[in-house]
Design a protein around this motif. Structure first.
Motif: not given
Ligand code: BEZ
Length: 212
Positions: A11, A13, A22, A25-26, A28
């Motif tokens: 991961d 950002t 991020n 998060e992108y 999902g």
């Protein structure tokens, strides 16, 4: 250490052409494609990003989000995106990371110093909804990738994640698939109502199962 299949995709950002993102998060709950290319304002890369943009409906259909890594700045990306849109007759519709500090390139081992000390090679990762790396390919700067092949692999990955099948050489969506060796032919006949064709005890085909 370099990434391997089955590892969690690292991961991060990062600044991108559409603002800070991020990665996890992108993504999902979607599948993801993350790929690098040597540099902005280069011809092969221009065609690759154009082709990817043209295939947006195909990526969307498969619930795949795309993100691109480039070692240039956001300002350079925005200017280059105009060129891509103009020359490839499309609209770039995915974020391009401004990886000037090589943070993402290093996390994903996209710089191969014996190919180039400073720029990324053409690495491409397919990431599952579980955030695990499902596929990695690496092409040299001089060879543009086949993004229809990337879609074909995603079809295989999504099918084989749901059913006890594998896909043969050059398989395309709609063609017969292979029953995995761990299933006995007796169980395969019960499991695959469309039928099982036994060519050899270890080589058994069944029509592509319907979506689960
Ligand atoms: C290109 O993207 O066109 C390219 C980049 C580096 C070397 C060769 C081609």
């Amino acid at each position: 250490m370099s990434l391997r299949l089955g590892d969690i995709a690292p991961d991060f950002t990062a600044e991108t052409s559409i603002g800070p993102i991020n990665f996890h998060e992108y993504l999902g709950n979607s599948w993801g494609v993350l790929f690098s290319h040597p540099a902005d304002f280069t011809p092969v890369c221009t065609t690759e990003l154009g082709k990817t943009a043209q295939l947006k409906a195909e990526f969307d259909k498969r619930n795949v989000k795309v993100m691109v890594v480039s070692v240039d700045s956001v300002a350079q990306h925005l200017s280059w995106i105009n060129d891509i849109n103009e020359t490839q007759h499309t609209e770039v519709n995915f974020p391009i990371i401004a990886d000037q500090d090589r943070k993402v390139s290093t996390l994903y081992d996209m710089i191969h110093p014996n190919a180039s000390e400073t720029t990324t090679v053409r690495s491409l990762f397919i990431i599952g909804p579980d955030k695990k790396v499902k596929l990695m390919i690496v092409y040299p700067a001089s060879t543009g990738r086949n993004f229809v092949e990337v879609l074909r692999v995603i079809d295989s990955l999504q099918l084989t994640a749901k059913h006890s099948v594998a896909t043969p050489a050059d398989w395309k969506h709609g063609e017969d698939v292979i029953v995995v060796p761990s299933i006995s032919t007796e169980d395969a006949i019960k499991k695959f109502p469309k039928g099982v064709k036994v060519v050899k005890p270890y080589l058994r085909y069944t029509p592509e199962p319907d979506p689960a």
